[in-house]
Write an enzyme that holds these catalytic residues in place. Structure first.
Site, PDB file in Angstrom:
ATOM      1  N   HIS A  19     -15.583   0.441 -72.123  1.00 16.24           N
ATOM      2  CA  HIS A  19     -15.892   0.146 -70.350  1.00 16.24           C
ATOM      3  C   HIS A  19     -15.164  -1.620 -69.845  1.00 16.24           C
ATOM      4  O   HIS A  19     -16.071  -1.867 -68.925  1.00 16.24           O
ATOM      5  CB  HIS A  19     -17.519   0.362 -70.204  1.00 16.24           C
ATOM      6  CG  HIS A  19     -17.679   1.536 -68.680  1.00 16.24           C
ATOM      7  ND1 HIS A  19     -16.578   2.422 -67.871  1.00 16.24           N
ATOM      8  CD2 HIS A  19     -18.613   1.374 -68.101  1.00 16.24           C
ATOM      9  CE1 HIS A  19     -17.066   2.703 -67.211  1.00 16.24           C
ATOM     10  NE2 HIS A  19     -18.884   2.443 -67.312  1.00 16.24           N
ATOM     11  N   ASN A  66     -21.181   0.077 -62.227  1.00 14.29           N
ATOM     12  CA  ASN A  66     -21.716   0.597 -60.917  1.00 14.29           C
ATOM     13  C   ASN A  66     -22.498   0.576 -59.998  1.00 14.29           C
ATOM     14  O   ASN A  66     -22.389   0.401 -58.696  1.00 14.29           O
ATOM     15  CB  ASN A  66     -23.508   1.918 -61.722  1.00 14.29           C
ATOM     16  CG  ASN A  66     -22.922   2.926 -62.502  1.00 14.29           C
ATOM     17  OD1 ASN A  66     -21.596   3.014 -62.823  1.00 14.29           O
ATOM     18  ND2 ASN A  66     -23.488   4.064 -63.002  1.00 14.29           N
ATOM     19  N   ASP A  91     -11.810   0.020 -66.267  1.00 14.60           N
ATOM     20  CA  ASP A  91     -11.263   0.317 -66.901  1.00 14.60           C
ATOM     21  C   ASP A  91     -10.705   1.733 -66.421  1.00 14.60           C
ATOM     22  O   ASP A  91     -11.063   2.458 -65.337  1.00 14.60           O
ATOM     23  CB  ASP A  91     -12.040   0.881 -68.529  1.00 14.60           C
ATOM     24  CG  ASP A  91     -13.679   1.255 -68.349  1.00 14.60           C
ATOM     25  OD1 ASP A  91     -13.955   0.804 -66.896  1.00 14.60           O
ATOM     26  OD2 ASP A  91     -13.817   3.211 -68.147  1.00 14.60           O
ATOM     27  N   ASN A 112     -17.041   4.628 -61.069  1.00 13.57           N
ATOM     28  CA  ASN A 112     -18.516   4.546 -60.412  1.00 13.57           C
ATOM     29  C   ASN A 112     -17.942   3.044 -59.733  1.00 13.57           C
ATOM     30  O   ASN A 112     -18.863   2.320 -58.798  1.00 13.57           O
ATOM     31  CB  ASN A 112     -19.558   4.390 -60.968  1.00 13.57           C
ATOM     32  CG  ASN A 112     -20.014   6.530 -61.039  1.00 13.57           C
ATOM     33  OD1 ASN A 112     -19.804   7.201 -60.742  1.00 13.57           O
ATOM     34  ND2 ASN A 112     -20.182   6.357 -61.876  1.00 13.57           N
TER      35      ASN A 112
END
Length: 186
Positions: A19, A66, A91, A112
């Protein structure tokens, strides 16, 4: 001037995870340019310098993935840059490790961090570099996959994609449009 955003999560716990490929790419780009992430502004750490004659600011939002838009939007507003002068690196599980895809616009694709940026900027029309992190293994959740580190057999592919990102950004900062850069590196 170019604003280059790399998405990730702050803290040791998330360091070098899939991530955080946006952070990884910016760290290598900064290293390549002799820059250091030693400043903070707008809920982000950043490094500032030049690529050729172009001023660049490398930004790593510290809001957690997020909420990335909460950091990105103030940067864009403060520097009053157009969509052509920003790029977001993040990613993408739909690409295998080692692959990148450049786009000038598009949806969040379920990511997100990108949803947050699109919401805060009020547009889907900004440059992005999607970086492959592969799909989860059978019985592995999406969350555990993106928060895992790259496996030993995929680390070289990940490093290759980061090098491709650096080359693409240099090409873009050298005066090419992002569309031209996309045509060259996709």
């Amino acid at each position: 001037m170019k604003l280059i955003f790399g998405l990730g999560n702050p803290g040791k716990k998330y360091e070098n995870t899939r991530h955080n490929i946006g952070f990884i790419a910016l760290d290598r780009l900064a290293e390549n340019l002799g820059l250091t992430f030693n400043r903070t502004k707008f809920n982000a750490v950043y490094a500032e310098g030049n690529m050729g004659t172009e001023k660049v600011i490398l930004v790593k939002p510290q809001t957690f993935m997020n909420l990335s838009g909460e950091s990105v939007q103030p940067w864009v507003d403060y520097y009053d840059v157009t969509e052509e002068d920003i790029v977001v690196i993040y990613d993408d599980m739909d690409l295998p490790v080692g692959k990148i895809r450049l786009r000038v616009k598009g949806s969040s694709g379920g990511h997100n961090g990108m949803k947050s940026i699109i919401q805060h900027l009020g547009t889907q029309e900004f440059n992005r570099i999607r970086v492959g992190v592969g799909r989860p293994y059978p019985k592995q959740t999406v969350i555990s996959h993106v928060l895992s580190r790259f496996s030993k057999d995929s680390i070289d592919d990940m490093k290759m994609s980061v090098q491709d990102i650096i080359e693409a950004i240099k090409y873009w900062a050298d005066g090419h449009t992002f569309q031209e850069t996309m045509n060259e590196f996709n």
